[in-house]
Motif scaffolding. Structure first.
Motif, PDB file in Angstrom:
ATOM      1  N   VAL A 147      51.108  61.291  63.051  1.00  0.00           N
ATOM      2  CA  VAL A 147      51.982  62.453  62.895  1.00  0.00           C
ATOM      3  C   VAL A 147      51.114  63.646  62.524  1.00  0.00           C
ATOM      4  N   VAL A 148      51.450  64.829  63.026  1.00  0.00           N
ATOM      5  CA  VAL A 148      50.725  66.051  62.680  1.00  0.00           C
ATOM      6  C   VAL A 148      51.720  67.124  62.259  1.00  0.00           C
ATOM      7  N   THR A 149      51.387  67.817  61.166  1.00  0.00           N
ATOM      8  CA  THR A 149      52.210  68.910  60.647  1.00  0.00           C
ATOM      9  C   THR A 149      51.460  70.225  60.786  1.00  0.00           C
ATOM     10  N   ALA A 181      53.803  69.998  69.921  1.00  0.00           N
ATOM     11  CA  ALA A 181      54.180  68.874  70.776  1.00  0.00           C
ATOM     12  C   ALA A 181      52.933  68.017  70.956  1.00  0.00           C
ATOM     13  N   SER A 182      53.061  66.896  71.638  1.00  0.00           N
ATOM     14  CA  SER A 182      51.892  66.050  71.877  1.00  0.00           C
ATOM     15  C   SER A 182      52.003  65.391  73.239  1.00  0.00           C
ATOM     16  N   TRP A 183      50.822  65.054  73.784  1.00  0.00           N
ATOM     17  CA  TRP A 183      50.771  64.415  75.098  1.00  0.00           C
ATOM     18  C   TRP A 183      49.407  63.756  75.260  1.00  0.00           C
ATOM     19  N   ARG A 457      62.332  71.466  60.952  1.00  0.00           N
ATOM     20  CA  ARG A 457      62.180  70.520  62.054  1.00  0.00           C
ATOM     21  C   ARG A 457      61.607  69.194  61.564  1.00  0.00           C
ATOM     22  N   PHE A 458      61.686  68.197  62.429  1.00  0.00           N
ATOM     23  CA  PHE A 458      61.137  66.888  62.064  1.00  0.00           C
ATOM     24  C   PHE A 458      60.603  66.196  63.309  1.00  0.00           C
ATOM     25  N   VAL A 518      56.561  69.589  63.056  1.00  0.00           N
ATOM     26  CA  VAL A 518      55.941  68.268  62.976  1.00  0.00           C
ATOM     27  C   VAL A 518      56.020  67.633  64.359  1.00  0.00           C
ATOM     28  N   THR A 519      54.972  66.909  64.749  1.00  0.00           N
ATOM     29  CA  THR A 519      55.014  66.170  66.005  1.00  0.00           C
ATOM     30  C   THR A 519      54.449  64.773  65.802  1.00  0.00           C
TER      31      THR A 519
END
Length: 522
Positions: A147-149, A181-183, A457-458, A518-519
């Protein structure tokens, strides 16, 4: 809100020397977080061993290991401590799953006398001896945070390990990251100050590996949707939807993104978020005060059957809903977030009165849209537990809604929250609210030094919600069960495993610490 965010970011800087953001120290000419940096743990140059991590400035055994004879070892694979401290395997044997054997099972790596899964072992990630830094996990033979904040006011990113909920070191990144976001192991960060979509490897958050323009006039990139091979970004100031496509390393050192399409959603629409259902994107339109919100309070539908030529199809108005105003007075839906399930689209409605300082004047709600007919109906989340519904995400066959609450801010003191109520989470199942979680600051509101928490957000990782706090920089961790929300890290229940995570540091120069997004890495 945009002007407030700029005010939080821009500060004066000394003319000379290395200047670090809040919570970081200068070590060897570089800004480091001695609270979580395994190479500078507690002080510059204090190094933790490969099997240790740094937490709160102290080296300790990483998750999955234990202290045996003064060293941190994994008794599932350590040939000298196989199954328990001091239990050594015979010469020539290996240790697998805490048992001495003659050889490793098929598919496992033999690293010395240890039988490990190179796809998941953080001490041998992808290859023998390749140890993942600090609290990173090994997933698919690659080290990265779970997880990244994003810390908006401090210009930082911080990684979190799921399940253990341990924080990695904070890293300086960007100047005003507003959305994440993440990918494919990369973090995508939309930076409002330079109009760029920045990328960082999920295991190296302090380094920009690629940046892609969001347009010279980009002002507030509110949301990012990853839908391989495309990435969609909405901007609430330029009223645009931008489409980027992955082209590979030739375009950059990250994902290799290039803008391939764009559509203007209309003047004064202020798009806030986006979600896909079939070949359509559903985009909540908040509207603007300057236009009397006439072009907002609706959901735009954009056809992306050909992503290179996105086309706005229509808008679905939300003004006909019964918003249940508290005093029968002015209330607007002012939609802020959206998600989709297999059968419906759900939009978070803030239900605010823009002519009364944007105070809630009705309960937090969801609008349920039937994609087949466009029919819309409201779901009341209950004013006692939810005001100002600001974010929604599907978790299995349930919905989790983050409620910002009714917060009062002090503009003379950096817009710090002075009071807040009905902030937290609501769990929805079968279109009915079935459980709620109230965010608590862990201190008595009004007492000196008590920083209130305001939900934002979460992200969802391994069955738990990681909920950001835009006032005190915390991250609360709440497990999602069938019909239940169970606090794991926070201050609301005695059964919590620990306090909320102080993801974003408090800066004495600014009263607010804004954990803005957070993503979960995928």
């Amino acid at each position: 809100m945009l002007c407030c965010l700029f005010a939080l970011v821009l500060t004066g800087c000394p003319d000379e020397g290395v200047v670090c953001t809040a919570g970081l120290s200068v070590c060897g000419g570089t800004c480091v977080d001695t609270r979580g940096d395994s190479a500078n743990c507690g002080a510059c140059g204090t190094t933790c061993s490969a099997s240790e991590v740094c937490q709160e400035g102290v080296c300790g055994c990483r998750a999955g290991t234990q202290a045996c004879g003064g060293a941190c070892v994994d008794t599932a694979t350590d040939v000298a401590h196989c199954g328990a401290c001091g239990t050594a395997c015979a010469s020539g044997q290996v240790c697998e799953s805490g048992t001495c054997r003659e050889g490793c099972s098929q598919g496992l790596l033999r690293c010395g006398g240890a039988c490990v899964d190179g796809a998941t072992d953080p001490l041998n990630c992808g290859a023998c001896g390749n140890t993942c830094p600090d609290v990173q996990s090994c997933r698919s033979s690659r080290c990265a945070y779970d997880v990244v904040t994003a810390c908006f006011t401090n210009g930082q990113l911080v990684g979190i390990q799921a399940e253990t909920d341990q924080l990695g070191p904070r890293r300086e990144f960007g100047a005003g990251v507003q959305s994440l976001a993440s990918w494919d192991g990369f973090v995508l960060a939309a930076d409002m100050t330079n109009g760029k979509l920045l990328q960082a490897a999920g295991g190296n958050l302090g380094t920009v590996v690629e940046e892609d323009s969001l347009g010279v006039t980009s002002g507030s990139p509110n949301d990012i949707l990853v839908d391989p091979p495309y990435v969609y970004v909405v901007d609430s100031v330029t009223n645009t939807l931008q489409v980027l496509m992955r082209e590979g390393p030739a375009q950059g050192n990250g994902l290799g993104l290039r803008t391939v399409g764009q559509v203007n959603l209309g003047a004064n629409t202020s798009p806030q978020a986006l979600a896909r259902f079939g070949d359509l994107l559903y985009i909540p339109l908040f509207g603007t005060a300057s236009s009397g919100f006439r072009n907002g309070n609706a959901v735009a539908r954009v056809d992306i059957s050909n992503p290179l030529s996105p086309r706005k199809v229509d808008t679905i108005p939300l003004t006909g809903l019964d918003l249940k105003p508290f005093d029968g007075g002015t209330v607007m839906p002012l939609p802020y977030s959206v998600t989709t399930t297999r059968s419906a689209v759900y939009v978070a409605l803030t239900n605010l009165n823009p002519f009364r300082d944007y105070r809630p004047n009705g309960p937090g709600m969801l609008a349920r849209i039937d994609p087949a007919t466009g029919e819309v109906r409201a779901i009341d989340l209950g004013a006692e537990r939810c005001l100002n519904a600001g974010y929604v995400e599907a978790v299995g066959d349930q919905l989790v809604v983050a409620c910002i609450g009714e917060a009062l801010y002090d503009p003379a003191n950096g817009y710090i929250a002075t009071s807040v109520r009905a902030t937290g989470l609501v769990l929805v199942k079968d279109d009915l609210p079935v459980a709620s979680y109230a965010v608590s600051p862990g201190c008595e509101p009004g007492t000196p030094g008590c920083m209130l928490s305001v939900a934002s957000r979460f992200a969802v990782a391994q069955g738990a919600v990681y909920l950001a706090d835009t006032n005190a920089g915390r991250v609360f961790v709440v497990e999602v069960e069938d019909g239940r929300l169970v606090e794991r890290r926070g201050y609301s229940t005695p059964s919590a495993k620990g306090p909320a995570l102080q993801a974003c540091p408090l800066d004495p120069r600014r009263p607010v610490s804004n954990a803005i997004d957070v993503t979960a890495l995928r």
